[in-house]
Design an enzyme around this catalytic site. Structure first.
Site, mmCIF file in Angstrom:
data_model
loop_
_atom_site.group_PDB
_atom_site.id
_atom_site.type_symbol
_atom_site.label_atom_id
_atom_site.label_comp_id
_atom_site.label_asym_id
_atom_site.label_seq_id
_atom_site.Cartn_x
_atom_site.Cartn_y
_atom_site.Cartn_z
ATOM 1 N N ASN A 9 0.859 -1.190 0.000
ATOM 2 C CA ASN A 9 0.000 0.000 0.000
ATOM 3 C C ASN A 9 0.893 1.237 0.000
ATOM 4 O OD1 ASN A 9 -1.830 2.054 0.513
ATOM 5 N ND2 ASN A 9 -2.204 1.459 2.653
ATOM 6 N N TRP A 10 0.979 1.900 -1.148
ATOM 7 C CA TRP A 10 1.864 3.074 -1.249
ATOM 8 C C TRP A 10 1.291 4.285 -0.525
ATOM 9 C CZ3 TRP A 10 3.631 3.174 -7.136
ATOM 10 C CH2 TRP A 10 4.423 2.043 -7.382
ATOM 11 N N LYS A 11 0.046 4.223 -0.127
ATOM 12 C CA LYS A 11 -0.635 5.383 0.476
ATOM 13 C C LYS A 11 -0.484 6.588 -0.461
ATOM 14 C CE LYS A 11 0.476 3.492 4.971
ATOM 15 N NZ LYS A 11 0.190 3.600 6.372
ATOM 16 N N HIS A 96 -9.583 0.969 5.888
ATOM 17 C CA HIS A 96 -8.229 1.211 6.415
ATOM 18 C C HIS A 96 -8.340 2.184 7.596
ATOM 19 C CE1 HIS A 96 -4.078 2.509 6.716
ATOM 20 N NE2 HIS A 96 -3.736 1.449 5.994
ATOM 21 N N GLU A 98 -6.653 4.607 8.507
ATOM 22 C CA GLU A 98 -6.480 6.034 8.171
ATOM 23 C C GLU A 98 -7.774 6.604 7.596
ATOM 24 O OE1 GLU A 98 -2.944 5.563 5.781
ATOM 25 O OE2 GLU A 98 -1.852 4.965 7.591
ATOM 26 N N GLU A 168 -5.029 -5.211 11.023
ATOM 27 C CA GLU A 168 -4.028 -4.147 11.134
ATOM 28 C C GLU A 168 -4.234 -3.397 12.447
ATOM 29 O OE1 GLU A 168 -2.388 -2.864 7.126
ATOM 30 O OE2 GLU A 168 -4.226 -1.722 7.385
ATOM 31 N N GLY A 174 2.482 2.231 10.762
ATOM 32 C CA GLY A 174 3.386 3.356 10.566
ATOM 33 C C GLY A 174 4.141 3.771 11.812
ATOM 34 N N SER A 213 3.629 -2.140 10.284
ATOM 35 C CA SER A 213 5.087 -2.081 10.405
ATOM 36 C C SER A 213 5.782 -3.385 10.030
ATOM 37 C CB SER A 213 5.498 -1.620 11.811
ATOM 38 O OG SER A 213 5.031 -0.305 12.047
ATOM 39 N N GLY A 234 2.737 -1.238 4.315
ATOM 40 C CA GLY A 234 2.654 0.189 3.979
ATOM 41 C C GLY A 234 4.031 0.750 3.675
ATOM 42 N N GLY A 235 4.641 1.390 4.679
ATOM 43 C CA GLY A 235 5.907 2.104 4.500
ATOM 44 C C GLY A 235 6.973 1.293 3.769
HETATM 45 C C1 PEP Z 1 -0.839 0.122 6.073
HETATM 46 O O1 PEP Z 1 -0.891 1.290 5.732
HETATM 47 O O2 PEP Z 1 -1.750 -0.658 5.745
HETATM 48 C C2 PEP Z 1 0.307 -0.323 6.855
HETATM 49 C C3 PEP Z 1 0.293 -1.540 7.344
HETATM 50 O O3 PEP Z 1 1.326 0.570 7.027
HETATM 51 P P1 PEP Z 1 2.797 0.280 7.652
HETATM 52 O O4 PEP Z 1 3.283 -1.004 7.040
HETATM 53 O O5 PEP Z 1 3.608 1.447 7.266
HETATM 54 O O6 PEP Z 1 2.611 0.137 9.125
#
Ligand code: PEP
Length: 251
Positions: A9-11, A96, A98, A168, A174, A213, A234-235
């Protein structure tokens, strides 16, 4: 046997140059990954088409990060499920944390969005998870169960055939604080139990991904758990080498 999935997920990150460089390096690496892992990329919606073109001929599937709860019409700035279908999108993230925290996506919105996706045959990746406060108060399972059942109670088994769940924990997204493999396994087993209350078949078949993470150092231990069918990253999905290593760790 459940599908194994790694989704990036590039966000709201990247640009055309990033999409070009990432996809060309990713293409090179795919042949080194184990067969049978489903690979998904979720770039920002404006780059979906570009990423699809760059990955043509590979097995990588596209996911959108969001979809409108409405079919079409005067909803300025929104992207409909039909538009995503038109771009050959296979999956879409829904719920999600966010979106829930920053854009007011409620249980009802999540159900509407999944309804629009089902109409177009796009598979929802339903994100669920508790905050740190909720976990500290012993409410983690209750929160996750409510997020799941509001969806499960709104659809029939055939609508849910393509459902993917991503656990999640909000406190891990993040933050660099990953759930331990044991915490992830316990919650994934619980998710599977809640799915089984709807349908044994759904519980047996539905992939449950871990997100929060994930990186190349912790992926193997997380993905090694019985009920963890892969990851939503994500990141770390913005660094192609790191993401490749995460994909590699799913043997
Ligand atoms: C996400 O945005 O779904 C996520 C899991 O982010 P991160 O891996 O950065 O925690």
């Amino acid at each position: 046997m459940r599908r194994k999935i790694i989704a990036g997920n590039w966000k709201m990150n990247g640009d055309q140059a990033f999409a070009r460089e990432f996809t060309s390096e990713f293409r090179e690496a795919i042949s080194g990954f184990s067969d049978g892992i489903e690979l998904i990329l979720a770039p920002p919606s404006v780059y979906l088409d570009r990423v699809a073109q760059n990955l043509e001929g590979t097995p990588v599937a596209l996911a959108a990060q969001n979809v409108s709860e409405y079919e079409s019409g005067a909803y300025t700035g929104e992207v409909s499920a039909r538009m995503l279908k038109d771009l050959a999108v296979t999956y879409c993230l829904v719920g999600h944390s966010e979106r829930r925290a920053l854009y007011g996506d409620t249980k009802e919105t999540v159900v509407s969005k999944i309804g629009r996706l089902c109409e177009q045959g796009i598979q929802p990746i339903l994100c669920v998870g508790e905050t740190l406060e909720q976990r500290s108060a012993g409410q983690a399972e209750q929160v996750v169960a409510e997020q799941l059942t509001s969806v499960l109670d709104s659809f029939n088994d055939s609508d849910l055939a393509g459902l993917v769940v991503a656990y999640e924990p909000v406190w891990a997204i993040g933050t660099g604080k990953t759930a331990t493999p044991e915490i992830a396994q316990d919650m994934h087993a619980f998710v599977r139990q809640v799915l089984a209350e709807k349908s044994q078949e759904l519980s047996r078949r539905c992939p449950v991904l871990y997100g929060g993470s994930v990186n190349a150092g912790n992926a193997k231990a997380l993905f090694g758990q019985n009920d963890v069918d892969g990851g939503l990253v994500g990141g770390a999905s913005l660094k192609v080498n790191e993401f490749n290593n995460i994909c590699m760790s799913m043997g």
